[in-house]
Scaffold this motif. Structure first.
Motif, PDB file in Angstrom:
ATOM      1  N   ALA A 374      -4.012   3.261 -12.277  1.00 27.14           N
ATOM      2  CA  ALA A 374      -2.744   4.000 -12.254  1.00 27.14           C
ATOM      3  C   ALA A 374      -2.856   5.233 -11.358  1.00 27.14           C
ATOM      4  O   ALA A 374      -1.934   5.558 -10.598  1.00 27.14           O
ATOM      5  N   LEU A 375      -3.989   5.916 -11.439  1.00 28.31           N
ATOM      6  CA  LEU A 375      -4.204   7.086 -10.600  1.00 28.31           C
ATOM      7  C   LEU A 375      -4.322   6.679  -9.135  1.00 28.31           C
ATOM      8  O   LEU A 375      -3.763   7.341  -8.242  1.00 28.31           O
ATOM      9  N   ALA A 376      -5.023   5.576  -8.872  1.00 27.82           N
ATOM     10  CA  ALA A 376      -5.154   5.085  -7.498  1.00 27.82           C
ATOM     11  C   ALA A 376      -3.781   4.740  -6.911  1.00 27.82           C
ATOM     12  O   ALA A 376      -3.526   4.977  -5.724  1.00 27.82           O
ATOM     13  N   ALA A 377      -2.906   4.201  -7.752  1.00 25.49           N
ATOM     14  CA  ALA A 377      -1.563   3.862  -7.281  1.00 25.49           C
ATOM     15  C   ALA A 377      -0.783   5.113  -6.892  1.00 25.49           C
ATOM     16  O   ALA A 377      -0.022   5.109  -5.914  1.00 25.49           O
ATOM     17  N   ARG A 378      -0.990   6.211  -7.649  1.00 25.60           N
ATOM     18  CA  ARG A 378      -0.296   7.449  -7.309  1.00 25.60           C
ATOM     19  C   ARG A 378      -0.862   8.068  -6.022  1.00 25.60           C
ATOM     20  O   ARG A 378      -0.126   8.671  -5.241  1.00 25.60           O
ATOM     21  N   VAL A 379      -2.161   7.908  -5.808  1.00 26.23           N
ATOM     22  CA  VAL A 379      -2.736   8.378  -4.552  1.00 26.23           C
ATOM     23  C   VAL A 379      -2.108   7.626  -3.383  1.00 26.23           C
ATOM     24  O   VAL A 379      -1.714   8.219  -2.371  1.00 26.23           O
ATOM     25  N   ASP A 380      -1.962   6.324  -3.526  1.00 26.57           N
ATOM     26  CA  ASP A 380      -1.320   5.527  -2.483  1.00 26.57           C
ATOM     27  C   ASP A 380       0.130   5.965  -2.284  1.00 26.57           C
ATOM     28  O   ASP A 380       0.614   6.051  -1.144  1.00 26.57           O
ATOM     29  N   PHE A 381       0.826   6.253  -3.367  1.00 32.65           N
ATOM     30  CA  PHE A 381       2.212   6.719  -3.302  1.00 32.65           C
ATOM     31  C   PHE A 381       2.310   7.983  -2.450  1.00 32.65           C
ATOM     32  O   PHE A 381       3.162   8.091  -1.555  1.00 32.65           O
ATOM     33  N   HIS A 382       1.434   8.923  -2.687  1.00 35.09           N
ATOM     34  CA  HIS A 382       1.504  10.184  -1.948  1.00 35.09           C
ATOM     35  C   HIS A 382       1.058  10.011  -0.495  1.00 35.09           C
ATOM     36  O   HIS A 382       1.549  10.727   0.391  1.00 35.09           O
ATOM     37  N   CYS A 383       0.167   9.088  -0.231  1.00 31.29           N
ATOM     38  CA  CYS A 383      -0.163   8.766   1.158  1.00 31.29           C
ATOM     39  C   CYS A 383       1.058   8.216   1.886  1.00 31.29           C
ATOM     40  O   CYS A 383       1.329   8.569   3.052  1.00 31.29           O
ATOM     41  N   ARG A 384       1.804   7.370   1.205  1.00 29.44           N
ATOM     42  CA  ARG A 384       2.999   6.794   1.829  1.00 29.44           C
ATOM     43  C   ARG A 384       4.066   7.857   2.062  1.00 29.44           C
ATOM     44  O   ARG A 384       4.779   7.821   3.076  1.00 29.44           O
ATOM     45  N   LEU A 385       4.168   8.833   1.168  1.00 34.50           N
ATOM     46  CA  LEU A 385       5.137   9.912   1.385  1.00 34.50           C
ATOM     47  C   LEU A 385       4.768  10.727   2.622  1.00 34.50           C
ATOM     48  O   LEU A 385       5.644  11.108   3.409  1.00 34.50           O
ATOM     49  N   ALA A 386       3.474  10.984   2.793  1.00 29.19           N
ATOM     50  CA  ALA A 386       3.045  11.716   3.985  1.00 29.19           C
ATOM     51  C   ALA A 386       3.375  10.928   5.248  1.00 29.19           C
ATOM     52  O   ALA A 386       3.807  11.501   6.266  1.00 29.19           O
TER      53      ALA A 386
END
Length: 731
Positions: A374-386
């Motif tokens: 779940a945490l890894a998915a949020r890291v990916d989410f924030h990478c995509r926002l950048a």
């Protein structure tokens, strides 16, 4: 004194001189605390002696300093001081005379040629040398004449077996200058809402603004506030000058509807999307129709919901996914750390010093991310926002070029970062623990200032070959026609305030200006971007001259341009410097309408910010304004006679009468806005950083209304006519 000698070796001042020229000693406890933050124990006389002996011994034994700098002409940056390889902190051009240029715009002045690029002269005979260039080429021996511009690695081995590794920065001598004179607009992006904004201005609005200003009014640039990532969580600090990360932009600026995947949301999610759009419309209406302040937290909450819907319900196509992966590869560990911080802040709050011990450093947190899907998915989410934000920044920059802007978008670099933010967490070793950046007491603030921003350690920057600074500049310059550097004097020295002490008890810590400038010039050269330094306030002698020598433009504000060394009267326009952005006001000063009317004095009185009696302050302000009005009339800049709108045009005509190569118009001035965006010295007393652009009556104006304003049209048309090159189409 041994402590003073030790402090001087580490660039720590033991005395400073306020504007009145007095020498004020720095408290000994401050010097000891600052040295401790630099890893030097000066807590006892014995410790001071031992530290000084260790420093002197290290100097004798070292082969190379951590970083070497070579300035070079002839690579798109012709300029002064042709070269020579030297250790930062020494100036090989110390005795060089001033250089004056009468060349047309865009042509660099003539300077002495290159000095040979050679290794440092102090190396023992027989030292073996190897240089590895940025692109991996290896150069053996001491013939460095063919080394390209860039950041290279030098390895040395002395006959006695000593070895050393250093970073070599080979930089052009100057930042490139503008091809021609240009005028542009200055605006705080969040304050400029269109009919499509979600409660604050966004990157779609920026693209529309540069297109309109460039195509319709011949503007050469648009300067915006820092778009750095803010500290997550609510309530967030609304100031764009105290960010979480200066390296990555804030996705709150995204125009959601212009993300390509938005159009692909399926019917099964339309009801949820419609609710989000209704909330966004309500946010917009609150600001534009109901007089509410801009609420960044509320805007982000609605955009976050939209982005989560978008990124979980629409798969990226193969081309888009390849673009995303390229972005990830290009940003590397820096982006991974930033996204990890964002994800951890969602779970544990933004104050990383209170996180579980295992999460307080990036490398330790990697294991937690790997173990938690779940945490890894949020890291990916924030990478995509950048990634999404970067691509919209690129679109806005492209629109500026297509609109014919000579410079383009001017991005802003804040002087520091929040101590609990992403950059401070990811780069802890580069920041001075227990220290804050600020300003000493001066004529305007007898108590000094503490900005709450941790400073970079100059020794850590040098040891890292200035990698944190290089990476920061490279990211900011990706989509910039120019970069404005807030408090550019910080490249030379910063006022450090130890935690728990008053700003009056701080001291200056010197940075390696030669290396800081070399990195700046090199990265600007690579990006083809200009550099503008905000050099207002207390500036030590020689700083403006060195910045000008390196092609860094200054900032000249009309009300401050007086003959301070002589009569004290307004500086005649022909005596202004050419290499600057000339403006009437800034985001930290009253609007021009408020200045001309005296409203700014009344506002400061109402908020308890006046040092003296109201009537005395008003009389002094009226006298100052009358002096400027009289000058405008004598110069024939007020043919229409008195009146607010005519006088605002007159002050800009005055700027056009100077040789300044860039003239900036505070966009709210174009429509008569009377309110400052920020009132220094206030917090909750005034709605800093939360006001939309408004007309003289205080009613918010949309971007569409501003573009249709006859008042704005008259001002910008005159600026266009006076700055357009011969033969250009004029409005």
């Amino acid at each position: 004194m041994t402590l003073a000698r030790l402090a001087a070796r580490h660039g720590v001042a033991t005395v400073h001189s306020p504007a009145d020229g007095r020498d004020v000693p720095v408290p000994e406890a401050t010097v000891v605390a600052v040295l401790a933050a630099l890893g030097v124990d000066a807590s006892t006389p014995e410790a001071v002696t031992a530290a000084l002996e260790a420093a002197e011994r290290a100097d004798r034994e070292r082969l190379l300093p951590p970083t070497l700098v070579h300035w070079r002409t002839g690579d798109g940056g012709d300029g002064p001081g042709g070269g020579g390889t030297h250790a930062p902190g020494t100036d090989p051009h110390e005795n060089a005379g001033p250089y004056e240029s009468t060349a047309p715009y865009g042509e660099p002045p003539a300077y002495p040629g290159d000095a040979p690029l050679r290794p440092p002269s102090h190396l023992p005979p027989g030292t073996r040398l190897q240089v590895t260039t940025e692109d991996g080429a290896v150069v053996l021996g001491d013939d460095w004449s063919g080394l390209p511009l860039g950041v290279h690695t030098v390895e040395a081995e002395a006959p006695d077996g000593r070895t050393a590794t250093a970073t070599l920065i080979v930089s052009p001598a100057r930042v490139p200058g503008p091809a021609r004179r240009a005028y542009g607009l200055l605006v705080q992006l969040y304050s400029l809402l269109s009919g499509r904004s979600w409660g604050m201005g966004d990157l779609g609005d920026l693209r529309e603004l540069v297109t309109w200003a460039g195509r319709r009014h011949g503007a050469g640039f648009v300067q915006v506030n820092p778009l750095h990532a803010g500290v997550p969580g609510a309530p967030a600090d609304p100031s764009p000058y105290r960010p979480s990360s200066r390296r990555f932009p804030d996705p709150v600026h995204l125009r959601i509807e212009e993300i390509p995947e938005y159009a692909l949301i399926g019917p099964e999610r339309r009801e949820e999307l419609d609710r989000i759009l209704a909330d966004a419309a309500e946010l917009r209406e609150r600001v534009l129709g109901k007089g509410a302040l801009i609420d960044r937290d509320a805007v982000w909450e609605v955009k976050r919901r939209a982005l989560e819907l978008l990124l979980t319900s629409v798969e990226l196509g193969p081309g888009r996914r390849a673009d995303f992966h390229d972005f990830l590869a290009g940003r590397g560990r820096a982006l991974e750390d930033h996204a990890t911080y964002q994800a951890l802040a969602e779970r544990h709050g933004p104050h990383w010093r209170s996180w579980p011990e295992a999460l307080r450093t990036p490398r330790a947190a990697e294991a937690a991310v790997r173990a938690d899907p779940a945490l890894a998915a949020r890291v990916d989410f924030h990478c995509r926002l950048a990634w999404l934000t970067d691509r919209q920044l690129a679109d806005a920059a492209g629109a500026a070029r297509e609109a014919g802007m000579a410079v383009g978008i001017v991005h802003d670099l804040a002087v520091g970062v929040h101590p609990e933010g992403s950059d401070a967490w990811a780069g802890q070793e580069a920041f001075a623990a227990g220290m804050s950046v600020g300003a000493p007491p001066d004529a305007f603030n007898s108590r000094g200032q503490d900005w709450g921003l941790p400073p970079w350690r100059p020794d850590a920057l040098a040891a890292a070959g200035y990698a944190p600074y290089r990476g920061l500049l490279r990211e900011l310059l990706r989509h910039a026609g120019a970069l404005r550097i807030d408090h550019v004097m910080g490249l030379f020295r910063l006022w450090w305030v130890p935690e728990g002490r008053e700003p009056t008890e701080g001291t200056y810590v010197r940075y390696d200006a030669d290396a800081m400038l070399a990195v700046l010039v090199l990265e600007a050269h690579r990006a083809g971007a200009l550099v503008i330094g905000e050099d207002l306030g207390t500036v030590e002698p020689g700083v403006r001259e060195e910045l000008a020598r390196r092609g860094v433009f200054g900032t000249s504000v009309l009300w401050f341009e007086r003959d301070w060394a002589g009569t004290g009267r307004p500086l005649p326009p022909e005596e202004w410097r050419a290499e600057c952005v000339a403006t009437v006001t800034t985001h930290d000063l009253p609007s021009t309408a408020a200045r001309l009317s005296g409203d700014h004095v009344v506002l400061r009185h109402r908020l308890g910010l006046l040092a003296g009696d109201l009537e005395r302050e008003r009389a002094a302000d009226r006298a100052e304004t009358a002096e400027w009005r009289g000058l405008f009339e004598r110069l024939g800049l007020l043919p229409e006679g008195p009146g607010e709108e005519a006088e605002i045009r007159a002050v800009h005509r005055y700027l056009l009468a100077t040789p300044a190569r860039m003239v900036g118009v505070w966009l709210p001035d174009a429509v008569g806005d009377r309110r400052p965006q920020n009132l220094p010295g206030t917090w909750d007393e005034y709605p800093n950083w939360r006001l939309p652009v408004a007309g003289p009556d205080g009613q918010p104006l949309t971007l569409e209304q501003l573009a249709a304003s006859p008042r704005a049209h008259a001002l910008l048309s005159e600026l266009h006519a006076r700055t357009a090159p011969p033969g250009a189409r004029r409005v």
